[in-house]
Write a protein that holds these residues in place. Structure first.
Motif, mmCIF file in Angstrom:
data_model
loop_
_atom_site.group_PDB
_atom_site.id
_atom_site.type_symbol
_atom_site.label_atom_id
_atom_site.label_comp_id
_atom_site.label_asym_id
_atom_site.label_seq_id
_atom_site.Cartn_x
_atom_site.Cartn_y
_atom_site.Cartn_z
ATOM 1 N N ASP A 1 0.833 -1.211 0.000
ATOM 2 C CA ASP A 1 0.000 0.000 0.000
ATOM 3 C C ASP A 1 0.868 1.262 0.000
ATOM 4 N N LEU A 2 1.937 1.249 0.778
ATOM 5 C CA LEU A 2 2.834 2.404 0.847
ATOM 6 C C LEU A 2 3.563 2.631 -0.476
ATOM 7 N N ILE A 3 3.984 1.558 -1.115
ATOM 8 C CA ILE A 3 4.647 1.677 -2.422
ATOM 9 C C ILE A 3 3.698 2.280 -3.443
ATOM 10 N N THR A 4 2.460 1.814 -3.458
ATOM 11 C CA THR A 4 1.463 2.364 -4.370
ATOM 12 C C THR A 4 1.244 3.846 -4.093
ATOM 13 N N LYS B 1 2.076 9.454 -5.683
ATOM 14 C CA LYS B 1 2.526 10.788 -5.280
ATOM 15 C C LYS B 1 3.620 11.298 -6.212
ATOM 16 N N LEU B 2 4.575 10.440 -6.548
ATOM 17 C CA LEU B 2 5.657 10.843 -7.452
ATOM 18 C C LEU B 2 5.126 11.187 -8.838
ATOM 19 N N LYS B 3 4.198 10.374 -9.346
ATOM 20 C CA LYS B 3 3.634 10.630 -10.678
ATOM 21 C C LYS B 3 2.849 11.935 -10.699
ATOM 22 N N SER B 4 2.060 12.196 -9.654
ATOM 23 C CA SER B 4 1.276 13.432 -9.637
ATOM 24 C C SER B 4 2.183 14.645 -9.473
ATOM 25 N N THR B 5 3.240 14.514 -8.695
ATOM 26 C CA THR B 5 4.192 15.610 -8.534
ATOM 27 C C THR B 5 4.911 15.886 -9.847
ATOM 28 N N GLU B 6 5.309 14.830 -10.540
ATOM 29 C CA GLU B 6 5.973 14.990 -11.832
ATOM 30 C C GLU B 6 5.052 15.694 -12.822
ATOM 31 N N ALA B 7 3.788 15.291 -12.858
ATOM 32 C CA ALA B 7 2.828 15.910 -13.771
ATOM 33 C C ALA B 7 2.644 17.388 -13.432
#
Length: 69
Positions: A40-43, A48-54
């Protein structure tokens, strides 16, 4: 009240889970629970990383668009 999880908190918890498993300090009875929590934490971290990158890419695109005027 729902806990607000930050990327840093999730990462630190993942590190702790990994250390506990590596040190064999997790009992067999708790292992599945820890592995599920780690999943769950990895997901969460990946999302979070993908949304921050976007968001960063969007800001950069806006900056490039406004400097070209």
């Amino acid at each position: 009240m729902e806990e607000i999880l930050t990327y840093e908190d999730a990462y630190q918890e993942l590190v702790q889970i990994a250390q506990d498993i590596e040190n064999e300090s997790v009992s067999v009875d708790v292992l599945a629970v820890k592995v599920k929590r780690a999943s769950d934490l990895i997901t969460f971290c990946q999302t979070k990383l993908k949304s921050t990158e976007a968001e960063v890419n969007k800001i950069i695109a806006q900056m490039e668009g406004s400097s070209g005027r």
